[in-house]
Design an enzyme around this catalytic site. Structure first.
Site, PDB file in Angstrom:
ATOM      1  N   SER A  76       0.846  -1.191   0.000  1.00 55.09           N
ATOM      2  CA  SER A  76       0.000   0.000   0.000  1.00 55.09           C
ATOM      3  C   SER A  76       0.878   1.236   0.000  1.00 55.09           C
ATOM      4  O   SER A  76       2.046   1.196   0.384  1.00 55.09           O
ATOM      5  CB  SER A  76      -0.930   0.020   1.220  1.00 55.09           C
ATOM      6  N   ASP A  86       9.085   7.465 -11.460  1.00 51.66           N
ATOM      7  CA  ASP A  86       9.383   6.869 -10.149  1.00 51.66           C
ATOM      8  C   ASP A  86      10.184   5.584 -10.331  1.00 51.66           C
ATOM      9  O   ASP A  86       9.880   4.553  -9.720  1.00 51.66           O
ATOM     10  CB  ASP A  86       8.095   6.604  -9.369  1.00 51.66           C
TER      11      ASP A  86
END
EC number: 2.7.11.1
Length: 323
Positions: free
Chosen positions: A48, A168
């Site tokens: 998460s 990223d």
């Protein structure tokens, strides 16, 4: 006789005789997608973050392993459209990059719910993210690092060709297939459509971000990507990232904590040039002499044990999966 009668009626059915008749256009039949809960089963949490939660799952029809990412609408900052429907930009980017190339994660499906979106992706088995892989090894030898790094470059080039910049790139967003040594780029939640003008937003990982973002909050997609590639290559061969604090990024001083070849050091330093214009292009990295050194690795030194299809799967049933 019968044929002649058909012939005599031809003028009635001719296009010219039908010009005055109204034409009724039927609306296209809309095929409703089966509900998510009927198509997929969801299991444990894989991970998460700020953009959502990823669950392990499977497709009910054939047991295909999938990863299901739940993205809350309130947290979505960048949107796009698919078929006239507003969706998180991440879905648009995945749709652009996720076909015909094995080096990026593949989008299988997506669903809208009242509170958010469900993004269904492939879930490779017997994988480990590159962060854990490097941590277990301490660092990668240069031959292994070169093979991995080339795969990352190919994934970036594929994304560019699809008009996408990942924004990223880091070890945690790369999956290593423990059977083949293939890498797969995941998590496009920080990505954007590729453009030549400057970006003024950044949601990636700060220790991989370039000095121009730290200082000016502005950067170009390609040169910032090259900076993150330099951080990644250093991480591979040294076992950790080169910079932790903003001041270290702005200073750009490198200390090689392991014995690294001069060619590898030079490539890392080039990618980590403080001025964006001094950094190499993606193709210049491909052409760098370190990328073309001998890749012959002795079997006893190989970090990835290749498995044939008839290998007893039971001996490798436990895996560390990450998405």
């Amino acid at each position: 006789m019968l044929l002649s009668k058909f012939g005599s009626l031809a003028h009635i059915c001719s296009p010219a005789s039908m010009d005055h008749l109204p034409v009724k256009i039927l609306p296209p039949v809309k095929v409703e997608k089966e509900p998510f809960d009927k198509v997929y089963q969801v299991g444990s949490v894989l991970g998460s973050g700020g953009f959502g939660t990823v669950y392990a799952g499977s497709r009910t029809a054939d047991g295909l392993p999938v990863a299901v990412k739940h993205v809350v609408k309130e947290r979505v900052t960048e949107w796009g459209t698919i078929g006239g429907v507003m969706v998180p930009l991440e879905i648009v980017l995945l749709k652009k990059v996720g076909s015909g190339f094995r080096g990026v994660i593949k989008l299988l499906d997506w669903y809208e719910r009242p509170d958010g979106f469900l993004i269904v992706m492939e879930r490779p088995e017997l994988v480990k993210d590159l962060f854990d892989f490097i941590t277990e090894k301490g660092a990668l030898d240069e031959d292994t690092a070169r093979g991995f790094f080339r795969q990352v470059l190919e994934a970036v080039r594929h994304c560019y060709g699809c008009g996408v910049v990942h924004r990223d790139i880091k070890d945690e967003n790369l999956l290593v297939d423990l059977r083949t040594g293939e890498l797969k780029l995941i998590d496009f939640g920080s990505g954007a459509l590729l453009k030549d003008t400057v970006y003024t937003d950044f949601d990636g990982t700060r220790v991989y971000s370039p000095p121009e973002w730290i200082r000016y909050h502005r950067y170009h997609g390609r040169s910032a990507t090259v900076w993150s590639l330099g951080v990644l290559l250093y991480d591979m061969v040294c076992g950790d990232i080169p910079f932790e604090q903003d001041e270290e990024i702005l200073r750009g001083r490198l200390y090689f904590r392991r014995r690294i070849s001069p060619e590898c050091q030079q490539l890392i330093k080039w990618c980590l040039s403080l001025r964006p214009s001094d950094r190499p292009t993606l193709e210049q990295i491909f052409d760098h002499q370190w990328m073309h050194k001998s890749e012959v690795v002795k079997s006893e030194d190989c970090d990835i044990r290749l498995r044939t299809l008839d290998t007893d799967v039971s001996s490798t049933s436990s895996s560390n999966e990450s998405l």
